[in-house]
Motif scaffolding. Structure first.
Motif, short mmCIF file in Angstrom:
data_model
loop_
_atom_site.label_atom_id
_atom_site.label_comp_id
_atom_site.label_asym_id
_atom_site.label_seq_id
_atom_site.Cartn_x
_atom_site.Cartn_y
_atom_site.Cartn_z
N THR A 183 -1.28 -7.69 5.76
CA THR A 183 -0.51 -6.45 5.95
C THR A 183 0.42 -6.20 4.78
O THR A 183 0.53 -5.07 4.28
CB THR A 183 0.31 -6.54 7.26
OG1 THR A 183 -0.58 -6.72 8.36
CG2 THR A 183 1.13 -5.29 7.46
N VAL A 184 1.07 -7.26 4.31
CA VAL A 184 2.01 -7.10 3.20
C VAL A 184 1.29 -6.70 1.93
O VAL A 184 1.70 -5.76 1.23
CB VAL A 184 2.81 -8.40 2.99
CG1 VAL A 184 3.61 -8.33 1.69
CG2 VAL A 184 3.75 -8.65 4.17
N PHE A 185 0.20 -7.39 1.60
CA PHE A 185 -0.45 -7.18 0.30
C PHE A 185 -1.44 -6.02 0.29
O PHE A 185 -1.73 -5.50 -0.78
CB PHE A 185 -1.15 -8.47 -0.14
CG PHE A 185 -0.22 -9.49 -0.71
CD1 PHE A 185 0.13 -9.47 -2.05
CD2 PHE A 185 0.33 -10.47 0.09
CE1 PHE A 185 1.00 -10.40 -2.57
CE2 PHE A 185 1.21 -11.41 -0.42
CZ PHE A 185 1.54 -11.38 -1.76
N LYS A 186 -1.96 -5.61 1.45
CA LYS A 186 -2.94 -4.53 1.46
C LYS A 186 -2.38 -3.22 1.98
O LYS A 186 -2.95 -2.16 1.70
CB LYS A 186 -4.15 -4.95 2.31
CG LYS A 186 -4.95 -6.09 1.71
CD LYS A 186 -6.19 -6.38 2.54
CE LYS A 186 -7.02 -7.51 1.91
NZ LYS A 186 -8.24 -7.81 2.70
N ILE A 187 -1.30 -3.27 2.73
CA ILE A 187 -0.74 -2.04 3.31
C ILE A 187 0.63 -1.71 2.72
O ILE A 187 0.86 -0.61 2.23
CB ILE A 187 -0.63 -2.18 4.85
CG1 ILE A 187 -1.99 -2.49 5.46
CG2 ILE A 187 -0.05 -0.91 5.44
CD1 ILE A 187 -3.04 -1.43 5.23
N VAL A 188 1.54 -2.68 2.78
CA VAL A 188 2.93 -2.41 2.41
C VAL A 188 3.11 -2.37 0.89
O VAL A 188 3.67 -1.41 0.34
CB VAL A 188 3.87 -3.47 3.03
CG1 VAL A 188 5.31 -3.22 2.60
CG2 VAL A 188 3.75 -3.45 4.54
#
Length: 320
Positions: free
Chosen positions: A212-217
């Motif tokens: 979530t952090v590396f691909k979305i946020v």
């Protein structure tokens, strides 16, 4: 007895009265803004007026001659390349460390954790440290501790001094430590601006916290991260104190060929021209022209980063 018509007239009159307090506040802020713009224009105008007549391609594309204080003989190519190299290396070093720290503080750290408070306090204190202190820190930690440690590890049986001396790498690392708070704060603000719903939707679809952090946020926060890089470049490009003891050279006949070489720098050269010139009247045109080149180089580095940020924003809009 007062008529309703007269009451309405007095109410309209009171509403239409001139608000002197608001006018004074608006005029004061506008005057302050105009004063700042005027000071900036005066400084830039003075530099351009005195520096532009001596600016030439030979001055920018050649090295220092026999007399580095003579505008007719000397050139500043080694200083331009040295300044550009240290800023680029500094950016490469500071961005991963600053972004990683901001990700931890925003996405993983607990708000009331003592460890988190210690980190935030360290970042805030680091932002207020004078630049000369960073220079002394770089000389003690990077040059003497890390550099001499590398020499001892790589050549244990030889008394070679390769890394344990002022060098381009150590000057860039010192500038990276100095600009680290800027990158951390701007990245944190960018991460906080990402809607929490995107994180929750990603986690609901089965993605892990790391995904979530590396691909979305993180992709959504890239423009803000680049803003931090622009601010870091703007501060580091003209700094002299942090590189005095960590890599800047008074004079070099050759350009630096590796990360453990010293380098010439535009900011340090301006300092030399201002303090070491035997004839300040003769050196003043050279000083103005060097300052003009330093400003142009700083603006150019910022413009490149701004164009990259704009391209990233356009790509994000297309993906949305």
């Amino acid at each position: 007895m007062t008529s309703p018509h007269s009451s309405d007239s007095r109410a309209r009159f009171r509403a239409a009265r001139f608000d002197w307090a608001s006018f004074a506040g608006e005029a004061t802020t506008a005057l302050a803004a105009l004063l700042i713009i005027a000071i900036l224009l005066i400084i830039l105008g003075d530099i351009i007026l005195h520096g532009l007549p001596n600016l030439s391609w030979r001055f920018v594309s050649t090295g220092t001659g026999s007399d580095m204080f003579d505008v007719r003989q000397t050139g500043i190519l080694p200083m331009v390349l040295g300044t550009t190299a240290r800023v680029i290396i500094m950016t490469i070093l500071v961005l991963p460390a600053g972004v990683a720290t901001a990700i931890y503080l925003t996405e993983y750290a607990r708000l009331n954790s003592p460890f988190t408070r210690v980190i935030r306090g360290a970042v805030n204190n680091l932002a207020g440290v004078p630049s000369i202190v960073f220079g002394l820190f770089g000389a003690g930690f990077f040059v003497r501790f890390v550099g001499r440690g590398l020499d001892a590890a790589l050549s244990p049986h030889q008394a070679l001094t390769v890394w344990g001396q002022p060098a381009l790498l150590w000057a860039s690392a010192t500038l990276a430590v100095m600009t680290l708070p800027v990158v951390i704060v701007t990245t944190e603000e960018s991460l906080r601006a990402i809607p929490q719903g995107l994180r929750e939707a990603s986690l609901a679809l089965g993605a892990s916290k790391l995904e979530t952090v590396f691909k979305i946020v993180l992709p959504q926060a890239v423009p803000g991260i680049l803003t931090g890089a622009i601010l870091a470049v703007s501060r580091a490009a003209g700094e002299v104190a942090p590189i005095l003891f960590t890599g800047a050279a008074y004079y070099m006949a050759d350009l630096p060929h590796s990360l453990h070489d010293q380098f010439m720098d535009l900011g340090y050269h301006v300092f030399i021209l201002s303090t070491q010139a035997p004839n300040i009247d003769q050196t003043r045109p050279l000083l103005y022209t060097t300052v003009l080149v330093l400003l142009v180089l700083t603006f150019a580095l910022n413009i490149v980063a701004i164009f990259v940020r704009a391209a990233v924003r356009r790509r994000l809009r297309l993906l949305q």
